[in-house]
Motif scaffolding. Structure first.
Motif, PDB file in Angstrom:
ATOM      1  N   ARG A   5       0.840  -1.166  -0.104  1.00 22.71           N
ATOM      2  CA  ARG A   5       0.123   0.114  -0.077  1.00 22.71           C
ATOM      3  C   ARG A   5       0.766   1.313   0.069  1.00 22.71           C
ATOM      4  O   ARG A   5       0.474   2.270  -0.786  1.00 22.71           O
ATOM      5  CB  ARG A   5      -0.873  -0.109   1.229  1.00 22.71           C
ATOM      6  N   ILE A   6       1.852   1.159   0.778  1.00 18.91           N
ATOM      7  CA  ILE A   6       2.918   2.433   1.196  1.00 18.91           C
ATOM      8  C   ILE A   6       4.335   1.818   1.011  1.00 18.91           C
ATOM      9  O   ILE A   6       4.730   1.066   1.458  1.00 18.91           O
ATOM     10  CB  ILE A   6       2.678   3.263   2.429  1.00 18.91           C
ATOM     11  N   SER A   7       5.199   2.812   0.177  1.00 17.77           N
ATOM     12  CA  SER A   7       6.521   2.417   0.041  1.00 17.77           C
ATOM     13  C   SER A   7       7.182   3.472   1.093  1.00 17.77           C
ATOM     14  O   SER A   7       7.027   4.570   0.542  1.00 17.77           O
ATOM     15  CB  SER A   7       7.137   2.490  -1.438  1.00 17.77           C
ATOM     16  N   ARG A  80       7.086   0.178  -5.286  1.00 14.72           N
ATOM     17  CA  ARG A  80       5.952  -0.515  -5.651  1.00 14.72           C
ATOM     18  C   ARG A  80       4.702   0.090  -5.357  1.00 14.72           C
ATOM     19  O   ARG A  80       3.484  -0.393  -5.894  1.00 14.72           O
ATOM     20  CB  ARG A  80       6.022  -2.187  -5.508  1.00 14.72           C
ATOM     21  N   GLY A  81       4.852   0.670  -4.057  1.00 14.45           N
ATOM     22  CA  GLY A  81       3.494   1.119  -3.417  1.00 14.45           C
ATOM     23  C   GLY A  81       2.745   2.213  -4.124  1.00 14.45           C
ATOM     24  O   GLY A  81       3.328   2.883  -4.920  1.00 14.45           O
ATOM     25  N   LEU A 164       3.694  12.029   3.052  1.00 12.46           N
ATOM     26  CA  LEU A 164       2.932  11.041   2.378  1.00 12.46           C
ATOM     27  C   LEU A 164       2.252  11.377   1.245  1.00 12.46           C
ATOM     28  O   LEU A 164       1.640  12.302   1.233  1.00 12.46           O
ATOM     29  CB  LEU A 164       1.812  10.272   3.276  1.00 12.46           C
ATOM     30  N   VAL A 165       2.666  10.766   0.027  1.00 12.84           N
ATOM     31  CA  VAL A 165       2.463  11.433  -1.230  1.00 12.84           C
ATOM     32  C   VAL A 165       2.069  10.241  -2.405  1.00 12.84           C
ATOM     33  O   VAL A 165       2.494   9.224  -2.296  1.00 12.84           O
ATOM     34  CB  VAL A 165       3.469  12.299  -1.700  1.00 12.84           C
ATOM     35  N   GLU A 166       1.033  10.483  -3.012  1.00 16.89           N
ATOM     36  CA  GLU A 166       0.984   9.792  -4.137  1.00 16.89           C
ATOM     37  C   GLU A 166       1.923   9.379  -5.212  1.00 16.89           C
ATOM     38  O   GLU A 166       2.565  10.461  -5.678  1.00 16.89           O
ATOM     39  CB  GLU A 166      -0.536  10.073  -4.936  1.00 16.89           C
ATOM     40  N   ARG A 167       2.464   8.283  -5.580  1.00 17.14           N
ATOM     41  CA  ARG A 167       3.502   8.021  -6.346  1.00 17.14           C
ATOM     42  C   ARG A 167       3.517   8.573  -7.796  1.00 17.14           C
ATOM     43  O   ARG A 167       4.485   9.321  -8.299  1.00 17.14           O
ATOM     44  CB  ARG A 167       3.828   6.648  -6.402  1.00 17.14           C
TER      45      ARG A 167
END
Length: 315
Positions: A5-7, A80-81, A164-167
């Protein structure tokens, strides 16, 4: 292999004395589906060994030293998150951080970037205890949330270890500028603030470790902070996409202050020409700054006179 979900991306340079505490604070998060990537940026103190032997669940990447921006970009390239959280190797998260931010991302419409408040931590001064957050609830700060580009021009309240940011958003804006050895994070947050609203949680969920070996404490000869601000103002002016604007004179005073502080540092280190250039740049933005005039003139005087003046000149 399931998609995380999160990297979590952690750049590390000579952080053997700190990296374990940072990783333990990640492990303490009540959050499933995490991928943790440590990028060893050419360390010579055994940082990679600490990670490899003590934290086998971490993905360890190694590269030649190129700065925090290049290390973070490499980590993001291997992530990969769908979302990326950043943590510097000498800082720590507090319990509940990621869960609070994930709730923000899921609960707020169009939320693609979330950061939190933080606390300064001075363990070298004897402050050994890490306090805990007052609440794990998601409480948005209305003053620092929304279209905040104009506010960031006057105060970089977005701190990298809380982001925390959208890739996809990172890819959209081009990641960290690797030509900036310092301030590459500030530059990225300014660019992102032109694209999306910022969501700022008021609860402190991280501790920023102050120590004598940090990149900020070491400083740099180039004035990256002023460069970032000057480039932003040239490109976008002083107004946010929603039309709210910073006071142009306040922005000029802030840039002038960055040049003055850099000039003072050069002067103290004996780099007279560098100091002279910075004081001139300061005065271009704020011609009436008397201290800058005094220090500018002092750089042209003989050393013996400068030394005597240094005892009385205002900083």
């Amino acid at each position: 292999m399931s998609t995380p979900r999160i990297s979590v991306v952690i750049p590390a340079f000579n952080a053997a004395g700190y990296i374990a505490q940072a990783l333990e604070s990640v492990a303490a998060q009540d959050m499933a589906d995490l991928e943790v990537i440590v990028v060893d940026d050419g360390s010579s103190d055994g940082t990679a060994k600490v990670v490899a032997e003590g934290f086998p669940w971490v993905t360890l990447l190694r590269k030649a030293n190129g700065g925090a921006g290049s290390a973070r970009n490499l980590g993001v390239a291997h992530a990969r998150g769908g979302h990326v959280a950043f943590l510097d190797a000498d800082d720590v998260w507090l319990p509940g951080k990621l869960q609070a931010q994930w709730s923000c991302l899921q609960g707020e419409p169009h939320c693609r970037f979330c950061c939190t408040a933080f606390e300064h931590w001075f363990p070298e001064g004897g402050e050994t205890e890490v306090s805990q957050p007052g609440t794990g609830e998601m409480v948005l700060d209305p003053e620092r949330s929304g279209w905040v580009y104009h506010l960031l021009l006057l105060d970089c309240f977005v701190w990298t270890s809380t982001v925390l940011v959208e890739r996809r958003l990172l890819e959209q804006v081009g990641g960290f500028d690797e030509s900036l050895r310092l301030g590459q994070d500030y530059d990225l947050w300014l660019r992102i603030s032109r694209e999306v609203p910022i969501h700022f949680l008021a609860t402190p969920f991280a501790h920023y470790r102050h120590h004598s070996r940090s990149a900020t404490a070491r400083g740099a000869q180039a004035n990256y902070g002023a460069r970032v601000l000057e480039d932003a103002v040239r490109r976008w002016g002083v107004c946010s996409p929603d039309g709210r604007c910073a006071d142009p004179q306040a922005v000029r005073r802030r840039i002038a202050g960055l040049h003055f502080a850099q000039g003072y540092g050069h002067e103290a280190a004996g780099r007279r020409l560098w100091a002279w250039r910075e004081y001139l740049a300061c005065l271009r933005y704020q011609p009436g700054r008397g201290k800058a005039w005094l220090h500018l003139l002092s750089t042209a005087l003989p050393r013996s006179v400068r030394q005597r003046l240094g005892e009385v000149l205002p900083r």
